[in-house]
Design a protein around this motif. Structure first.
Motif, PDB file in Angstrom:
ATOM      1  N   THR A 130      -1.419  -1.595  -6.172  1.00 59.58           N
ATOM      2  CA  THR A 130      -2.037  -0.370  -5.658  1.00 59.58           C
ATOM      3  C   THR A 130      -3.503  -0.577  -5.337  1.00 59.58           C
ATOM      4  O   THR A 130      -4.134   0.290  -4.735  1.00 59.58           O
ATOM      5  N   SER A 148      -0.010   5.378  -4.350  1.00 60.19           N
ATOM      6  CA  SER A 148      -1.319   5.731  -4.894  1.00 60.19           C
ATOM      7  C   SER A 148      -2.278   6.235  -3.825  1.00 60.19           C
ATOM      8  O   SER A 148      -3.262   6.891  -4.121  1.00 60.19           O
ATOM      9  N   SER A 149      -2.008   5.910  -2.573  1.00 64.26           N
ATOM     10  CA  SER A 149      -2.905   6.302  -1.495  1.00 64.26           C
ATOM     11  C   SER A 149      -2.645   7.744  -1.080  1.00 64.26           C
ATOM     12  O   SER A 149      -1.508   8.214  -1.117  1.00 64.26           O
ATOM     13  N   SER A 173       0.812  -1.218   0.000  1.00 65.61           N
ATOM     14  CA  SER A 173       0.000   0.000   0.000  1.00 65.61           C
ATOM     15  C   SER A 173       0.842   1.263   0.000  1.00 65.61           C
ATOM     16  O   SER A 173       0.310   2.359  -0.141  1.00 65.61           O
TER      17      SER A 173
END
Length: 434
Positions: free
Chosen positions: A364, A257-258, A253
């Motif tokens: 992702t 992308s977070s 994670s």
């Protein structure tokens, strides 16, 4: 993101302690137990130790506001400064930046960002386990302290705390690890002092989650005659030694992308900047999980034995992977019994991540989770490995494994029934003659 952070809270083994109430027997237990109690040293789980910071001239803040209010001041609370962040939320990026670690190539070790100095708060006491943050207040040993006081323990007399900077981790022998070396030195002195204060009774070390990693490595590096003289028993709650497959979702994670975490706790739990040394110590161990596929994609499966390939797939650099190989991996490959009487207490009967499916290889995206048994963070496989590797060692003087059904990682010290088991095992350790 909130769901993911909640999952992090489980795996990072943070969520400790809620209510234990020994009704009418409390006073009687106090009177009966106090004269024979051995001193207890509590070593908390991940994120459950507070530390201060101060900034010096070389600190380069991400924004001017991060440096100006603190520059030149004395110590201030860095983790976790819930009250100040409530009053001034704009300081969040500052604290996130000041929490980062960097790798000093010259020293071969992790350290704070240049210009940031830190110190652990209240070593030797349990005061470091008490937080203003409502989320942390009930999960970081404050109520375990109350439970132990209910059976005769007293802060500063026969009850002590050994907080540590959880951003760091034990590293392989002969590898520079100044933070862990400092912890070992302080804990040695604390144990000797606690014993002297209590008629030279040896101590009982009680850990939760990541605290077990610190205590196990501390014991294994202490001279055996010293261990046998000063440590009566080691009680490990929900030990994460051997790692957890859920950590592989955490590192996946962090591919970028977070969105950035919106709380300081969220930034610590997500480990989004990959800067904490301790992240590597949560990865599944080949000794525990072998070549069992833990991450599955259409093109390739990843196990604990080919962890470097997985780290490459989720964007880790060759340099970062080299640190995993040289600092964290040797510890799990050289797993051994502490050679002091030991009781492991674990929750079972809770769905726990055993595997992650990223079928299209897109790390992702949120994976499909394959569950097995455990406490929601630590798998039953880990528990069985402890029994095999510690309990099966003929040199280990005593080993007991206690399984508490339908108990989560945090519930081990927040559910009344589980807490009674924990305190009861501590009292049994007091009475043991071997």
């Amino acid at each position: 993101m909130e769901a993911k952070q909640h999952g992090m809270g489980i795996i990072m083994t943070l969520l400790l302690l809620a209510t234990l109430f020994f009704s009418g027997a409390r006073a009687a237990a106090h009177d009966q137990a106090t004269p024979v109690l051995h001193p207890v040293i509590l070593v908390p789980g991940y994120s459950c130790s507070q530390f201060d910071a101060r900034l010096i001239g070389e600190y380069e803040p991400p924004t001017p506001a991060c440096g100006v209010p603190k520059q030149g001041r004395e110590w201030f609370r860095l983790w976790e400064n819930y009250t100040e962040l409530q009053e001034n939320p704009t300081l969040l990026p500052c604290y996130q930046d000041q929490l980062r670690l960097v790798y000093d190539h010259a020293a071969g070790d992790y350290c704070n960002v240049p210009g940031v100095e830190t110190r652990v708060v209240s070593f030797g006491t349990t005061r470091s386990f008490v937080f203003d943050d409502p989320v942390q207040k009930n999960v970081c040993m404050a109520r375990l302290v109350e439970a132990l006081e209910g059976v005769g323990y007293k802060e500063g007399s026969n009850l002590f705390g050994a907080p540590y900077d959880f951003r760091y981790a034990p590293a392989a022998p002969n590898v520079a690890a100044r933070a862990f070396a400092g912890f070992r030195s302080r804990l040695t002195r604390l144990i000797e002092r606690a014993s002297e204060m209590n008629g030279k009774k040896p101590v009982i070390i009680v850990t939760h989650s990541f605290g077990g990693d610190y205590a196990m490595e501390f014991l294994n590096r202490s001279p055996l005659p010293w261990r046998r003289s000063y440590v009566k028993h080691f009680v490990m709650l929900c030990g994460v030694i051997g790692g957890t497959p859920l950590m592989m979702e955490v590192v996946a994670s962090t591919m970028g992308s977070s969105p950035a975490p919106t709380t300081l706790l969220g930034s610590v739990l997500s480990l989004g900047n990959r800067s904490f040394e301790s992240m590597y110590n949560f990865l599944p161990s080949p000794v525990v999980y072998g070549d069992t596929p833990l991450v599955i994609t259409r093109a390739k499966n990843y196990s604990a034995e080919n962890m470097p390939e997985f780290l490459t797939a989720v964007g880790f650099s060759g340099e970062e992977i080299a640190r995993y190989r040289t600092r964290a991996l040797p510890l799990t490959l050289n797993f051994r019994a502490p050679l002091v009487p030991m009781t492991c207490i674990n929750g079972i009967g809770v769905p726990t991540t055993y595997g992650l499916v990223y079928w299209d290889g897109n790390f992702t995206e949120k994976p499909q989770v394959v569950n097995g048994d455990g406490d929601g963070g630590v798998t039953l496989e880990n528990v069985l490995a402890m029994k095999r590797l510690v309990g099966g060692d003929p040199a280990q003087p005593y080993f007991k494994s206690v399984l508490v059904p339908n108990t989560t990682h945090s519930g081990m010290i927040s559910d009344d029934s589980a807490l009674r088991v924990v305190v009861n095992e501590i009292l049994k350790a007091n009475q043991a003659t071997s």
